[in-house]
Every structure is written in structure tokens, then in C-alpha cells.
Scaffold this active site. Structure first.
Site, PDB file in Angstrom:
ATOM      1  CE  LYS A 185      83.284  34.426   7.238  1.00 48.77           C
ATOM      2  NZ  LYS A 185      83.917  34.965   8.455  1.00 48.77           N
TER       3      LYS A 185
HETATM    4  C1  LIG Z   1      88.500  32.204   4.215  1.00 49.29           C
HETATM    5  C2  LIG Z   1      88.140  31.756   5.593  1.00 49.29           C
HETATM    6  N1  LIG Z   1      88.300  30.468   5.924  1.00 49.29           N
HETATM    7  C3  LIG Z   1      87.975  29.992   7.138  1.00 49.29           C
HETATM    8  C4  LIG Z   1      87.472  30.832   8.101  1.00 49.29           C
HETATM    9  C5  LIG Z   1      87.192  30.278   9.458  1.00 49.29           C
HETATM   10  O1  LIG Z   1      85.832  30.341   9.790  1.00 49.29           O
HETATM   11  P1  LIG Z   1      85.369  30.137  11.306  1.00 49.29           P
HETATM   12  O2  LIG Z   1      85.627  31.406  12.023  1.00 49.29           O
HETATM   13  O3  LIG Z   1      83.900  29.812  11.189  1.00 49.29           O
HETATM   14  O4  LIG Z   1      86.150  28.997  11.850  1.00 49.29           O
HETATM   15  C6  LIG Z   1      87.280  32.192   7.822  1.00 49.29           C
HETATM   16  C7  LIG Z   1      86.743  33.094   8.839  1.00 49.29           C
HETATM   17  O5  LIG Z   1      86.539  34.258   8.646  1.00 49.29           O
HETATM   18  C8  LIG Z   1      87.632  32.673   6.541  1.00 49.29           C
HETATM   19  O6  LIG Z   1      87.511  33.969   6.223  1.00 49.29           O
END
Ligand SMILES: Cc1ncc(COP(=O)(O)O)c(C=O)c1O
Length: 375
Positions: A185
Site C-alpha cells: 500500500k
Molecule cells: C479493500 C481492502 N480492505 C481491507 C483490506 C485489509 O487490509 P489489511 O491487510 O491491512 O488487513 C485490504 C487489503 O488489501 C483491502 O484491499
């Protein structure tokens, strides 16, 4: 670190980033403490949010948001299917049920206000908006719908670091918003994220649930002369640690610069791909600056997507698909949702390489490979 000539994304830290994390390792304080507090103030200031809680992942931030908003067994939340599984799972963790709604169009892969409205039942407590690739989608329309129906709007702004609609940062439109700091990210640190909210009570509930409902942080106890605490309710261990907080704080210094480069790469993709038959790009945002955390295209109906991706892979170019529709996974298949636009998008989309340090030559290579694959 990868064998691809042009990887999908690339994590490049500066010496200043590495020094920021190293300073914490040298300090002797590793768990959540002063660096986390610094990160939280900096992100709250940058995004214009009343409260910011740094946590171990965006998934954790989403779960805290849902739980602190009061979702529980018997409740429903409307969720898009074109998202990462975390958006739906965070609802399910509370015992509530995710109810899937369709996207706006095949070139607008974000929650449709009309479809979300149709999915509302007397059990609905929340609407989950997902900022696809950092795009605000129809966040204003969803906010209006949530307000009219007395529902909580929770933003899954996982992709939204440095995404603005007008002068508001994504993640600050609803009751709460969650941003991801996972590796690829825009503010990637490995694993991590933040919860943003203007609601003081929600922030307080989430702060307690972040660490087992314990009323004093380790850092506070470390500085106090007496070591006591109370546990007021059930919580989790969703803390980030100070080295990752310091790294995110350092990356925040160059977020705008990085996102400007991503923006230039996205414009170049749009210009070049507009001339090709068989592929189109997503509707560009109006009145918005977006993070471009990824860059998705849509192939025309009838183009063989696996063949297209194989052809790019043979030329050393990594691609991906964002996302497999969540309502089709075994876990949620029983929902029986009928989402023709989500199915069509999921069958035709491909994500092309996107990262701030992509060189012009690398992008030219991708565009040439797309031309050859479609030719
Ligand atoms: C749309 C979306 N929501 C939530 C997440 C979850 O993020 P994390 O990996 O920081 O928990 C992601 C991860 O890529 C995502 O693309």
C-alpha cells in the site's frame, strides 16, 4: 526482490525510513508507545480526522469500527462484493451478516447507491463503502443514503492513503474509516493500519477493544509508579508496534510526492490505453485526488483474460485481479446474492503494475505488452 521485470507493486524504503525504524530498535522500547502516539497525531492532522488509532492491520481497524458501532448477531451490513474478503469478514466477526450489493457499472467498480438501497432490510445497521484503488466512488451518495436511513457508514479506505474528495480525506466521510499499511500500500510498512473517526465515544470504545479492554496502555503503566489496570469489557490484541509506527510516520512525509508520481503514471496509462481496442480504463475521479494504490483495466467482453495475463507474464510483467467477487467464495456463497455487474467486472478486470518508483521504460514495456497481447 522479485524476478519480474515489472512487478505489480514494489516496496522501496528510503534510508530515512530505515533510520526511523532503526532509531526505535535502538531505543529499547518496541511495543506500542510514543512513536505510535506520534503517528496517530500526524495521521489525524494530515487527514483532518478527530481521532486516529493505529492498529495491527486494516482488518483489525474494520473489526473495531464494526464492533464499536454496535454491530452484533441479528444485524446486517451492506457490503460490495468487489473488495478484499476483509470488508465482509469484519462484519461477520461481530456476529452480524454481510449482505452483498452490486457495483455502479463495469467501469465503476464501487458500491452502487441504488443497489445498496435495495439491499437494506429492517435488520440493516451499516453500509460499508470500499474505496477501490483509492477512488472515492459515490461516497457522497452513500453517506446521504446512510443518513436518511439512520445507518452507520463505515469506510473501508484500505487503499485510501492520500485520497481526497474535494478537501476531505477518504475515511472521514462516515462514522469511521479504516486504512491499510500492508506492504504494497501507499504507506506500506509490512502489516498495520489506522482507524479514523470524529466520534469520541466510538474512538474510546475502539481504543479499549484494541487491547483486551484494558484501561491503561503498557506505555502509561511503564511511566506510572503503580502497576494496576481494570478490564471493562471484551477486547482483542490489535496493537501496532513502535518500529512500524515510526516507519509509517516517515513514509507519511513523502506520501503526497509518491502519490503525485502514481497519479502521473495513471494518467499516462489512461492516455496510452485509450488508443487500443479491447481494453478500457476505469472512470477517472471528478473533484478528487486519489492514491492510485493499484491500476485496474477492464477487457472487452470476449477477450481471453487468462491468455492476456499469460502474454504479459511471458514478457516479464506481473498482473493481478482485484478482486474475486466475495459473494462467490464458499464462505459467503449461501448469501445467494445476484450481482451481474460485479460478476462481469470480476471476470474482465486485470490490475497492471503500479508503484511510485516505476520507471518510464518499465511503463512503456507494460503498454507495449498490452498492445501485443490484444493485437
Ligand atoms: C479493500 C481492502 N480492505 C481491507 C483490506 C485489509 O487490509 P489489511 O491487510 O491491512 O488487513 C485490504 C487489503 O488489501 C483491502 O484491499
Amino acid at each position: 526482490m522479485s524476478d519480474w521485470e515489472v512487478p505489480l507493486s514494489a516496496v522501496r524504503l528510503t534510508e530515512a525510513d530505515i533510520e526511523a525504524a532503526n532509531d526505535v530498535y535502538r531505543s529499547g522500547w518496541l511495543s506500542m508507545g510514543p512513536r505510535t502516539q506520534e503517528l496517530e497525531s500526524a495521521v489525524a492532522d494530515y487527514a483532518g480526522a478527530g481521532h486516529c488509532l493505529a492498529v495491527s492491520s486494516c482488518t483489525a481497524a474494520l473489526h473495531l469500527a464494526m464492533a464499536a458501532a454496535g454491530l452484533g448477531p441479528g444485524d446486517e451490513a451492506v457490503v460490495p462484493s468487489i473488495t478484499f474478503i476483509a470488508s465482509a469478514n469484519a462484519v461477520a466477526y461481530t456476529g452480524a451478516r454481510p449482505v452483498f450489493a452490486d457495483i455502479a457499472a463495469v467501469d465503476r467498480p464501487w458500491l452502487s447507491v441504488e443497489s445498496a438501497e435495495r439491499a437494506i432490510t429492517p435488520e440493516t445497521k451499516a453500509i460499508v463503502a470500499v474505496s477501490y484503488g483509492g477512488h472515492p466512488g459515490d461516497i457522497d451518495g452513500l453517506r446521504q443514503l446512510a443518513d436518511e436511513r439512520g445507518l452507520a457508514l463505515i469506510e473501508d479506505a484500505a487503499h485510501g492513503s492520500g485520497s481526497w474528495l474535494g478537501d476531505r480525506h477518504l475515511g472521514t466521510f462516515g462514522l469511521a474509516g479504516a486504512i491499510s499499511f500492508s506492504a504494497g500500500k501507499n504507506l506500506g510498512v509490512g502489516e498495520g493500519g489506522v482507524l479514523l473517526t470524529d466520534n469520541e465515544e466510538l474512538a474510546e470504545r475502539a481504543r479499549l477493544m484494541r487491547w483486551h479492554g484494558i484501561t491503561r496502555s503498557i506505555w502509561e503503566r511503564h511511566r506510572a509508579s503503580t502497576e494496576t489496570y481494570e478490564v471493562s469489557g471484551l477486547g482483542f490484541n490489535y496493537r501496532i508496534d513502535d518500529p512500524r509506527a515510526a516507519l509509517a510516520r516517515s513514509r507519511l512525509n513523502r506520501l503526497e510526492e509518491d502519490n503525485a508520481r502514481r497519479g502521473a503514471i495513471a494518467s499516462a496509462y489512461r492516455d496510452e490505453l485509450a488508443e487500443l481496442e479491447g481494453v478500457s480504463t476505469l472512470a477517472p475521479p471528478e473533484n478528487a485526488r486519489v492514491s492510485n494504490s493499484m491500476f485496474a483495466v477492464v477487457l472487452d467482453e470476449g477477450v481471453d483474460r487468462d491468455g492476456f495475463r499469460d502474454s504479459l507474464a511471458e514478457r516479464g510483467i506481473q498482473t493481478s485481479v482485484h478482486f474475486s467477487p466475495v459473494h462467490r467464495f464458499e464462505l459467503y456463497a449461501a448469501s445467494g446474492a445476484d450481482l451481474p455487474l460485479s460478476d462481469a467486472f470480476a471476470a474482465r478486470t486485470v490490475s497492471l503494475p503500479m508503484f511510485a518508483e516505476m520507471e518510464e521504460g518499465q511503463q512503456a514495456q507494460v503498454i507495449e505488452a498490452v498492445r501485443e497481447a490484444l493485437g
